[in-house]
Design a protein around this motif. Structure first.
Motif, PDB file in Angstrom:
ATOM      1  N   UNK A 237       0.818  -0.213   8.439  1.00  0.00           N
ATOM      2  CA  UNK A 237       1.315  -1.212   7.494  1.00  0.00           C
ATOM      3  C   UNK A 237       2.381  -0.522   6.651  1.00  0.00           C
ATOM      4  N   UNK A 238       3.621  -0.976   6.792  1.00  0.00           N
ATOM      5  CA  UNK A 238       4.743  -0.280   6.159  1.00  0.00           C
ATOM      6  C   UNK A 238       5.513  -1.206   5.217  1.00  0.00           C
ATOM      7  N   UNK A 239       5.978  -0.627   4.122  1.00  0.00           N
ATOM      8  CA  UNK A 239       6.829  -1.334   3.175  1.00  0.00           C
ATOM      9  C   UNK A 239       8.175  -0.624   3.124  1.00  0.00           C
ATOM     10  N   UNK A 240       9.272  -1.378   3.029  1.00  0.00           N
ATOM     11  CA  UNK A 240      10.617  -0.809   2.970  1.00  0.00           C
ATOM     12  C   UNK A 240      11.246  -1.141   1.620  1.00  0.00           C
ATOM     13  N   UNK A 241      11.694  -0.099   0.910  1.00  0.00           N
ATOM     14  CA  UNK A 241      12.279  -0.287  -0.419  1.00  0.00           C
ATOM     15  C   UNK A 241      13.698   0.289  -0.422  1.00  0.00           C
TER      16      UNK A 241
ATOM     17  N   UNK B 162       3.652  -2.912  11.405  1.00  0.00           N
ATOM     18  CA  UNK B 162       3.539  -4.169  10.655  1.00  0.00           C
ATOM     19  C   UNK B 162       4.263  -4.004   9.320  1.00  0.00           C
ATOM     20  N   UNK B 163       5.463  -4.563   9.220  1.00  0.00           N
ATOM     21  CA  UNK B 163       6.221  -4.481   7.968  1.00  0.00           C
ATOM     22  C   UNK B 163       5.654  -5.541   7.028  1.00  0.00           C
ATOM     23  N   UNK B 164       4.823  -5.103   6.089  1.00  0.00           N
ATOM     24  CA  UNK B 164       4.091  -6.041   5.234  1.00  0.00           C
ATOM     25  C   UNK B 164       4.907  -6.505   4.038  1.00  0.00           C
ATOM     26  N   UNK B 165       5.987  -5.776   3.706  1.00  0.00           N
ATOM     27  CA  UNK B 165       6.804  -6.170   2.554  1.00  0.00           C
ATOM     28  C   UNK B 165       8.115  -5.401   2.550  1.00  0.00           C
ATOM     29  N   UNK B 166       9.127  -5.996   1.913  1.00  0.00           N
ATOM     30  CA  UNK B 166      10.379  -5.296   1.639  1.00  0.00           C
ATOM     31  C   UNK B 166      10.746  -5.590   0.191  1.00  0.00           C
ATOM     32  N   UNK B 167      11.508  -4.695  -0.411  1.00  0.00           N
ATOM     33  CA  UNK B 167      11.913  -4.891  -1.799  1.00  0.00           C
ATOM     34  C   UNK B 167      13.248  -4.203  -2.046  1.00  0.00           C
ATOM     35  N   UNK B 168      14.036  -4.760  -2.950  1.00  0.00           N
ATOM     36  CA  UNK B 168      15.337  -4.191  -3.277  1.00  0.00           C
ATOM     37  C   UNK B 168      15.376  -3.575  -4.655  1.00  0.00           C
TER      38      UNK B 168
ATOM     39  N   UNK C  11      12.903  -1.390  -7.792  1.00  0.00           N
ATOM     40  CA  UNK C  11      11.736  -0.543  -7.976  1.00  0.00           C
ATOM     41  C   UNK C  11      10.525  -1.240  -8.555  1.00  0.00           C
ATOM     42  N   UNK C  12      10.720  -1.981  -9.630  1.00  0.00           N
ATOM     43  CA  UNK C  12       9.569  -2.651 -10.255  1.00  0.00           C
ATOM     44  C   UNK C  12       8.951  -3.678  -9.319  1.00  0.00           C
ATOM     45  N   UNK C  13       9.806  -4.388  -8.597  1.00  0.00           N
ATOM     46  CA  UNK C  13       9.298  -5.366  -7.625  1.00  0.00           C
ATOM     47  C   UNK C  13       8.504  -4.649  -6.543  1.00  0.00           C
ATOM     48  N   UNK C  14       8.986  -3.481  -6.125  1.00  0.00           N
ATOM     49  CA  UNK C  14       8.294  -2.730  -5.072  1.00  0.00           C
ATOM     50  C   UNK C  14       6.884  -2.348  -5.504  1.00  0.00           C
ATOM     51  N   UNK C  15       6.751  -1.851  -6.734  1.00  0.00           N
ATOM     52  CA  UNK C  15       5.439  -1.451  -7.243  1.00  0.00           C
ATOM     53  C   UNK C  15       4.515  -2.657  -7.337  1.00  0.00           C
ATOM     54  N   UNK C  16       5.052  -3.770  -7.822  1.00  0.00           N
ATOM     55  CA  UNK C  16       4.243  -4.988  -7.973  1.00  0.00           C
ATOM     56  C   UNK C  16       3.815  -5.538  -6.608  1.00  0.00           C
ATOM     57  N   UNK C  17       4.756  -5.601  -5.677  1.00  0.00           N
ATOM     58  CA  UNK C  17       4.460  -6.149  -4.349  1.00  0.00           C
ATOM     59  C   UNK C  17       3.488  -5.256  -3.592  1.00  0.00           C
ATOM     60  N   UNK C  18       3.626  -3.947  -3.749  1.00  0.00           N
ATOM     61  CA  UNK C  18       2.754  -3.010  -3.030  1.00  0.00           C
ATOM     62  C   UNK C  18       1.290  -3.210  -3.407  1.00  0.00           C
ATOM     63  N   UNK C  19       1.055  -3.575  -4.664  1.00  0.00           N
ATOM     64  CA  UNK C  19      -0.325  -3.777  -5.116  1.00  0.00           C
ATOM     65  C   UNK C  19      -1.003  -4.899  -4.334  1.00  0.00           C
ATOM     66  N   UNK C  20      -0.212  -5.890  -3.915  1.00  0.00           N
ATOM     67  CA  UNK C  20      -0.766  -7.016  -3.156  1.00  0.00           C
ATOM     68  C   UNK C  20      -0.684  -6.783  -1.647  1.00  0.00           C
ATOM     69  N   UNK C  21       0.421  -6.176  -1.193  1.00  0.00           N
ATOM     70  CA  UNK C  21       0.626  -5.997   0.252  1.00  0.00           C
ATOM     71  C   UNK C  21      -0.168  -4.830   0.820  1.00  0.00           C
TER      72      UNK C  21
ATOM     73  N   UNK D 115      -4.204   2.967  -6.224  1.00  0.00           N
ATOM     74  CA  UNK D 115      -5.546   3.008  -5.633  1.00  0.00           C
ATOM     75  C   UNK D 115      -5.712   1.817  -4.688  1.00  0.00           C
ATOM     76  N   UNK D 116      -5.695   2.067  -3.357  1.00  0.00           N
ATOM     77  CA  UNK D 116      -5.535   3.374  -2.721  1.00  0.00           C
ATOM     78  C   UNK D 116      -4.092   3.856  -2.787  1.00  0.00           C
ATOM     79  N   UNK D 117      -3.883   5.186  -2.716  1.00  0.00           N
ATOM     80  CA  UNK D 117      -2.518   5.717  -2.783  1.00  0.00           C
ATOM     81  C   UNK D 117      -1.700   5.323  -1.555  1.00  0.00           C
ATOM     82  N   UNK D 118      -0.402   5.165  -1.757  1.00  0.00           N
ATOM     83  CA  UNK D 118       0.517   4.858  -0.661  1.00  0.00           C
ATOM     84  C   UNK D 118       1.251   6.141  -0.304  1.00  0.00           C
ATOM     85  N   UNK D 119       1.325   6.452   0.967  1.00  0.00           N
ATOM     86  CA  UNK D 119       2.093   7.628   1.395  1.00  0.00           C
ATOM     87  C   UNK D 119       3.567   7.252   1.426  1.00  0.00           C
ATOM     88  N   UNK D 120       4.386   8.052   0.794  1.00  0.00           N
ATOM     89  CA  UNK D 120       5.802   7.720   0.635  1.00  0.00           C
ATOM     90  C   UNK D 120       6.687   8.644   1.474  1.00  0.00           C
TER      91      UNK D 120
END
Length: 223
Positions: free
Chosen positions: A10-14, A34-40, A42-52, A79-84
């Protein structure tokens, strides 16, 4: 040979560039992830990651609000941590070290080939420290410099088993999990388990911190 990974992530692209962000997401999707989210931003990325709840986030350093370093710090502390995996146009020493100290598992330049990028995402998902050639030496050099500072008292340091110490020594030398498994005649999964146990005992968060600990103890210099 198929690009489809054995274990899709499950990957997110920022990234703040829409065309680049879409191209990276497309490459990941075509490779079976599985690209679960993308964001352009930083704040949106952190917020979206919490749900995705991505397992891996591919993050650019140059973002319009929060810096990629700050996004990395927040995702790594989630929590859980995301590997970046930082994917940046900059190979400057300060950028690399700030990203790693913020908790990035890997750092890849945008000039990397598609195959190199996809391999880096897979290895990041496995917990491997992944760097564009040349940057790994830079990070290890910085850790050796930090290790030269006065050591803290560690009389209460957790005791590692002989095998955990052996694995830690090879991690400090820069070997991948696969190479360690081959060297010690163990399965890849067993090596991962030893590393996870060691991280837990030492209260560290990722392989990069583990390398620093090993260098502080001089394990990278022992045969």
């Amino acid at each position: 040979m198929s690009d489809v990974p054995l274990r899709p992530l499950r990957v997110m692209v920022v990234d703040d560039h829409p065309m680049w962000r879409e191209a990276v997401a497309r490459d990941l999707g075509e490779a079976g992830h599985d690209v679960v989210a993308t964001a352009g931003e930083g704040r949106a990325a952190v917020r979206i990651a919490a749900a995705a709840r991505p397992q891996v986030a591919v993050v650019d350093l140059q973002l319009p609000d929060l810096s990629g370093v700050e996004v990395t710090r927040r995702l790594a502390a989630a929590d859980p941590p995301v590997r970046v995996l930082v994917l940046s146009a900059s190979g400057e020493q300060q950028d690399v070290l700030e990203a790693v100290k913020a908790g990035a598992t890997g750092y890849l330049l945008k000039s990397a080939a598609r195959e190199e990028f996809l391999d880096a995402v897979r290895r990041t998902g496995e917990g491997d420290a992944v760097f564009t050639p040349g940057l790994a030496g830079l990070v290890l050099g910085e850790y050796r410099r930090l290790a030269a500072a006065p050591a803290r008292a560690d009389d209460d340091a957790p005791r590692l088993t002989e095998r955990e110490t052996e694995v830690l020594r090879l991690v400090a030398k820069g070997l991948t999990y696969k190479q360690i498994a081959q060297r010690l005649v163990l399965s890849h999964r067993t090596v991962q388990n030893h590393v996870q146990n060691t991280l837990g005992k030492l209260q560290l968060h990722n392989r990069v911190e583990l390398v620093r600990y090993a260098i502080e103890k001089g394990l990278d210099e022992e045969e």
